[in-house]
Design an enzyme around this catalytic site. Structure first.
Site, short mmCIF file in Angstrom:
data_model
loop_
_atom_site.label_atom_id
_atom_site.label_comp_id
_atom_site.label_asym_id
_atom_site.label_seq_id
_atom_site.Cartn_x
_atom_site.Cartn_y
_atom_site.Cartn_z
N LYS A 90 5.62 20.22 16.00
CA LYS A 90 4.63 19.83 14.99
C LYS A 90 3.49 20.84 14.86
O LYS A 90 2.92 21.01 13.79
CB LYS A 90 4.07 18.45 15.32
CG LYS A 90 5.10 17.32 15.26
CD LYS A 90 5.47 16.95 13.85
CE LYS A 90 6.47 15.80 13.80
NZ LYS A 90 6.96 15.52 12.44
N GLU A 112 -1.41 11.63 9.04
CA GLU A 112 -0.69 10.44 9.47
C GLU A 112 0.11 10.82 10.72
O GLU A 112 0.37 12.01 10.94
CB GLU A 112 0.26 9.97 8.37
CG GLU A 112 1.65 10.63 8.34
CD GLU A 112 1.64 12.14 8.07
OE1 GLU A 112 0.65 12.63 7.49
OE2 GLU A 112 2.60 12.83 8.46
N SER A 378 13.24 19.37 19.70
CA SER A 378 11.98 19.36 18.96
C SER A 378 10.76 18.99 19.80
O SER A 378 9.65 19.41 19.48
CB SER A 378 12.08 18.42 17.75
OG SER A 378 12.42 17.12 18.17
C1 LIG Z 1 9.44 15.50 18.98
C2 LIG Z 1 9.65 15.09 17.58
N1 LIG Z 1 10.80 15.41 16.97
C3 LIG Z 1 11.04 15.05 15.69
C4 LIG Z 1 10.14 14.31 14.97
C5 LIG Z 1 10.51 13.88 13.58
O1 LIG Z 1 9.84 14.56 12.57
P1 LIG Z 1 10.58 15.64 11.68
O2 LIG Z 1 11.81 15.02 11.13
O3 LIG Z 1 9.59 15.95 10.62
O4 LIG Z 1 10.88 16.81 12.51
C6 LIG Z 1 8.92 13.95 15.55
C7 LIG Z 1 7.93 13.18 14.79
O5 LIG Z 1 6.98 12.64 15.23
C8 LIG Z 1 8.67 14.36 16.90
O6 LIG Z 1 7.53 14.03 17.50
#
Ligand SMILES: Cc1ncc(COP(=O)(O)O)c(C=O)c1O
Lengths: 397, 260
Positions: A90, A112, A378
């Site tokens: 993020k 948000e 992620s």
């Molecule tokens: C670690 C992590 N992965 C994925 C996401 C999902 O968001 P996005 O689909 O925008 O990557 C989030 C959202 O809070 C997250 O914290």
């Protein structure tokens, strides 16, 4: 050839656009007219690149997961976005957008958040830049992601609970948009995913595209080939997936796998698998796939993962789904939890619940022994430890 | 073809009172009784709100009335069913107001045809972009004799106000201040510069001021700056008072109209 990038009207195929009330028009239009110009300015790029390197800690490693690869009898690389400052992808976006806000002369930042990772990443860059920060978060998410609420407060942000609807990410986004309507002059809205009115989906995708830029270079160095056979990422709104897919969109031999949250199962009524359950509609200013009733009322989604608990997907992903460019999978709560334990015990990495959905799709892909998979890890699982201790019955052991 | 909104503005020079309410609130079958009672009390124009689960531009009052209306079972087909015979009972100008998604799912073309059949005069869809309307729907609205009413705000640049005015027919909805609906902080009538600026532009369409107009004072002040004003949240709050629907409506509207 199909175009996977946004067109001049802000559309990906038939998805996207800016379906906003007039109150938001001046701000969104200001951003639309300026974002590409500002992003192209040398001093903007210089400041961004310096922060990404020395503050965020980029490039993040591309790690060959040996034991996981043995288990699935293929070659698995993990893109370690969990090692970024604040623990998820993020921050790639919030660093970029806070610089954008500064260039536009805005003093007050709103955001948000679902899992709290975007909220923490926003609060972090606001502390860094000395800007006021207000984060909207669903009441349910405030409960289930308590460590991130504490971090935001520690960073000096105001966390405002969203109490309408399902009290999750969708409702937090509604409240942030209302705040923006109420504060049209001095406020910049840092959206946390590739959602919202144009130009947000494109701008966020560009800030996250550093992920696939690095994957290409790192994979080339490790294997001699910059193209894997598969890139796998979870999709809430879709920002980490957009970043991981970005530089592969026009390379059809790289298969893109987008993984949604099935919750208790796609047919259970408690799910967030938008590509399966959604129809074309409008949410948060964007024409996209949306979970909704026959009458066009937005359905309350469900997932154990706060970051994936959203009834839509970004318009890019709606287009990737409809055009068949990406393969969409959905993973249940239980499958994701199993993947958490698997990665933790095989590789010594505790993933976020969101990222675990991507990992759980490894078993579905059926990759061959000579093929290569990149999974976008992620985020890290620190924020989910209470859930893990409960679900794995590890209290008191 | 005659349009009741156009006729209204031709016949009444000033002090027009428009009232918004959420269809299906407080009870599912209140739609027609509320319309008839509003007319009886001398309201000039009525905006019938089509409830949506995620009303982005609305404050808590309309969020809650929408939630209750949806729980009561309000839908677009249900609303059309309720309004089927409305023109046998009243000729008051009627505008449907709501968010784009439910209308899109119903089908915009089908929606406009049905609205015409019933005798609806205008449509407000705040999240339908002007550019989409111009490109895809202008003819459809014209064929069905529906006014398309657009919003402007204190932040809308002059050139865009002119563009909006050129595609609007009926009236220009002047959002009073930077705010979602239902604010009572008094800002609604504070922005006299904006009202005067718009007033001096010589627009084709009459202007009506809305958002935050909640009592006799704010109503009469708004009327000094435009052809009239629109009351929504304050009326919805009045409907939630104890007492009969008729009594609540009469008390509220008479309170607004006194000495104006
Ligand atoms: C670690 C992590 N992965 C994925 C996401 C999902 O968001 P996005 O689909 O925008 O990557 C989030 C959202 O809070 C997250 O914290």
């Amino acid at each position: 050839m199909i175009n996977y990038n946004v067109d001049e009207n802000g559309f990906y195929g038939k998805f996207g656009g800016a379906y906003i009330p007039e109150m938001l028009y001046p701000n969104v239009e200001e951003l639309r007219q300026n974002y590409l110009k500002i992003m192209a300015e040398p001093d903007f790029q210089e400041e961004l690149q310096a922060l990404l390197k020395d503050y965020v800690g980029r490039p993040t490693p591309l790690y060959f997961a040996k034991r996981l690869s043995e288990k699935y009898n293929t070659n698995i690389y993990l893109k370690r976005e969990d090692l970024n400052h604040t623990g998820a992808h993020k921050i790639n976006n919030t660093v970029g957008q806070v610089l954008m806000a500064k260039r536009l002369g805005k003093k007050r930042i709103i955001a948000e958040t679902g899992a709290g990772q975007h909220g923490v990443a926003t609060a972090t860059v606001c502390a860094l830049m000395g800007l006021e920060c207000i984060v909207y978060m669903g009441e349910v998410d405030i409960q289930r992601q308590a460590p991130n609420v504490a971090r935001m407060k520690m960073l000096g942000a105001t966390v405002v609970p969203a109490t309408s609807g399902s009290k999750t990410l969708k409702d937090a986004t509604n409240e942030a948009i209302r705040d923006w309507i109420n504060n049209p002059e001095d406020t910049y809205y840092i959206i946390g995913s590739v959602v919202g009115p144009h130009p947000y989906p494109d701008m966020v995708a560009r800030f996250q595209s550093v992920i696939s830029e690095e994957i290409k270079a790192q994979l080339k160095e490790k294997t001699g080939n910059e193209n894997p056979d598969y890139v796998v990422a979870c999709v809430g709104g879709g920002s980490n997936a957009a970043g991981a897919f970005y530089h592969y969109l026009d390379t059809p031999e790289v298969k893109l796998v987008a993984v949604e949250a099935a919750g208790l199962g796609v047919d259970s009524g408690e799910s967030a698998a938008t590509s399966v359950l959604g129809r074309e509609g409008i949410i948060h200013g964007s024409r996209t796939l949306l979970m909704q009733t026959e009458d066009g009322q937005v359905t309350e989604p469900y997932s154990i993962s706060a970051g994936l608990d959203y009834p839509g997907v970004g318009p890019l992903h709606a287009h990737l789904h409809q055009s068949g460019r990406a393969i969409f999978e959905s993973i249940t709560d239980d499958e994701a939890l199993q993947a958490v334990l698997e990665l933790t015990r095989l590789e010594g990495i505790i993933p976020a619940l969101e990222s675990a959905h991507a990992l759980a799709a490894l078993g579905r892909i059926g990759a061959k022994p000579d093929e290569t998979i990149v999974v976008n890890l992620s985020g890290r699982g620190d924020k989910d430890l209470t859930t893990y201790l409960d679900r794995f019955d590890l209290h008191g052991k | 073809m005659e349009n009741r909104i156009k006729t209204l503005f031709e016949q009444k020079p000033q002090g027009l009172l428009s009232v918004y309410f959420t269809a299906g609130y407080p009870n599912l079958e209140d739609t027609v009784p509320i319309i008839l009672e509003l007319e009886k009390n001398g309201v000039d124009l009525i905006e019938v709100g089509m409830p949506f689960s995620d009303p982005l531009a609305d404050g808590p009052t309309i969020q809650q009335s929408s939630e209750i209306a949806l729980r009561n079972g309000m839908t677009i087909p249900k609303l059309f069913e309720q309004l089927k015979n409305i023109r046998k009972h009243t000729q008051i100008p009627l505008v449907l107001m709501g968010y784009l998604n439910p209308v899109m799912q119903y089908g915009v073309e089908r929606f406009c045809q049905k609205a015409r059949e019933i005798g609806i005069d205008g449509i407000i869809l705040p999240d339908l972009p002007l550019s989409d309307y111009v490109r895809e729907y202008t003819e459809l609205f014209e064929q069905n004799n529906l006014s398309k009413i657009f919003l402007i705000t204190p932040q809308t640049p002059e050139q865009r106000i002119r563009e909006i005015d050129s595609h609007t027919n009926g009236f220009v909805y002047m959002v009073s201040s930077a705010s979602v609906t239902g604010s009572t902080n008094g800002q609604a009538v504070a922005n006299t510069d904006y009202f005067q600026r718009v007033g001096q532009m010589g627009l084709r369409n009459p202007g009506m001021i809305g958002f935050g107009i909640h009592n006799r004072d704010t109503f009469s002040q708004a009327c000094n700056h435009a052809r009239g004003a629109i009351i929504g949240s304050a009326f919805i709050k009045a409907l939630a008072q104890e007492g009969s629907l008729e009594q609540n409506i009469q008390t509220f509207i008479q309170g607004i109209k006194q000495e104006v």
